[in-house]
Design an enzyme around this catalytic site. Structure first.
Site, PDB file in Angstrom:
ATOM      1  N   LYS A  13      12.298  12.179  18.565  1.00  0.00           N
ATOM      2  CA  LYS A  13      11.974  11.650  17.240  1.00  0.00           C
ATOM      3  C   LYS A  13      10.521  11.925  16.869  1.00  0.00           C
ATOM      4  CE  LYS A  13      12.972   7.294  17.983  1.00  0.00           C
ATOM      5  NZ  LYS A  13      13.432   7.337  19.373  1.00  0.00           N
ATOM      6  N   ARG A  88      14.703  -0.731  14.509  1.00  0.00           N
ATOM      7  CA  ARG A  88      15.333  -0.687  15.832  1.00  0.00           C
ATOM      8  C   ARG A  88      16.330  -1.813  16.008  1.00  0.00           C
ATOM      9  NH1 ARG A  88      10.820   2.170  18.494  1.00  0.00           N
ATOM     10  NH2 ARG A  88      11.326   2.755  20.619  1.00  0.00           N
ATOM     11  N   ARG A 127       7.355  13.612  29.828  1.00  0.00           N
ATOM     12  CA  ARG A 127       6.569  13.687  28.597  1.00  0.00           C
ATOM     13  C   ARG A 127       5.087  13.408  28.880  1.00  0.00           C
ATOM     14  NH1 ARG A 127       9.032  10.431  23.686  1.00  0.00           N
ATOM     15  NH2 ARG A 127       8.861   8.607  25.026  1.00  0.00           N
ATOM     16  N   ARG A 160       2.605   8.143  28.986  1.00  0.00           N
ATOM     17  CA  ARG A 160       2.719   6.801  28.425  1.00  0.00           C
ATOM     18  C   ARG A 160       3.105   5.828  29.516  1.00  0.00           C
ATOM     19  NH1 ARG A 160       6.359   6.955  23.080  1.00  0.00           N
ATOM     20  NH2 ARG A 160       7.111   5.080  24.110  1.00  0.00           N
ATOM     21  N   ARG A 171      14.595   0.802  28.554  1.00  0.00           N
ATOM     22  CA  ARG A 171      14.533   1.134  27.123  1.00  0.00           C
ATOM     23  C   ARG A 171      15.873   1.682  26.646  1.00  0.00           C
ATOM     24  NH1 ARG A 171       9.766   4.979  27.309  1.00  0.00           N
ATOM     25  NH2 ARG A 171      10.124   5.354  25.112  1.00  0.00           N
TER      26      ARG A 171
END
Ligand code: AMP
Length: 214
Positions: A13, A88, A127, A160, A171
């Site tokens: 996203k 969300r 990531r 992160r 998550r």
């Protein structure tokens, strides 16, 4: 252009939101980015949000909705906006509808980036982001030229805090319970477009642009 990007954590996203907001010249609103800035600055909002974020849980709706309302009043949202990571939950989506109805600025489309769970863990844990300029990389799928260094500005890349395997698993659970119902919410409104997020970054962008033209 007023858009929402939906999809599980690691679907891409953020990457697509950066490209699409540039393409359309609209504001990119990432509630996760706004929260991370607040956490870094140690603001009252950041202090309240940090625990939820570290556990991979959602920050309470009331805080998020207030934050988004404030953001939507900024002048750069006049030309349109693209939400990344918001809404969300169903109450967040309903609050967004109410805010946009009041401004007579309804959403144009919602794009759901579809990626199966098993692909997501590998994506999220690999990531890396640049804390200085916001550029994003992936150690396997989109590595920087020099390991750990941002191609664009030379800063040291970071992972992160919530991209560890354990937190990503949490998550994903939270996504399926609380966020996935939004797919039907927007489908029923006739706003939903779905794209296959397993394609290359360029191909996903092309598919989204084609869906928005169609
Ligand atoms: P993201 O960068 O979008 O993956 O968001 C990182 C974290 O910030 C999430 O795991 C949540 O803890 C929090 N967060 C971001 N956006 C929202 C939202 N719309 N509602 C609740 N929590 C959020």
């Amino acid at each position: 252009m007023r858009l929402v990007l939906l999809g599980p954590p690691g679907a891409g996203k953020g990457t697509q939101a950066k490209r699409l907001s540039q393409h359309f010249g609209v504001a990119h609103i990432s509630t996760g980015d706004i929260l991370r800035v607040n956490v870094r600055q140690g603001s009252p909002l950041g202090k309240e949000a940090a625990g939820y974020m570290d556990r991979g849980e959602l920050v309470p709706d009331a805080l998020i909705i207030r934050m988004v309302e404030e953001r939507l009043h900024a002048p750069d949202c006049q030309k349109g906006f693209l939400f990344d990571g918001f809404p969300r939950t169903i109450p967040q989506a309903e609050a967004l509808d109410a805010l946009l109805d009041a401004q007579r600025q309804p959403l144009d489309r919602t794009v759901n980036i579809v990626v199966p769970d098993e692909v997501l863990v590998e994506r999220a844990t690999g990531r890396r982001t640049c804390p200085a300029c916001g550029a994003m990389f992936h150690i396997r799928f989109d590595p920087p030229r020099q390991a750990g260094i941002c191609d664009q500005c030379g800063a040291q890349l970071v992972q992160r805090q919530d991209d560890t395997e354990e937190t990503v698993g949490n998550r994903l659970r939270v996504y399926h319970q609380q966020t996935a119902p939004l797919i039907d919410y927007y489908r029923r409104k006739g706003l939903l477009a779905e794209v296959d997020g397993r394609q290359t970054i360029d191909a996903v962008e092309e598919t989204i642009l084609a869906a928005l033209r169609g």
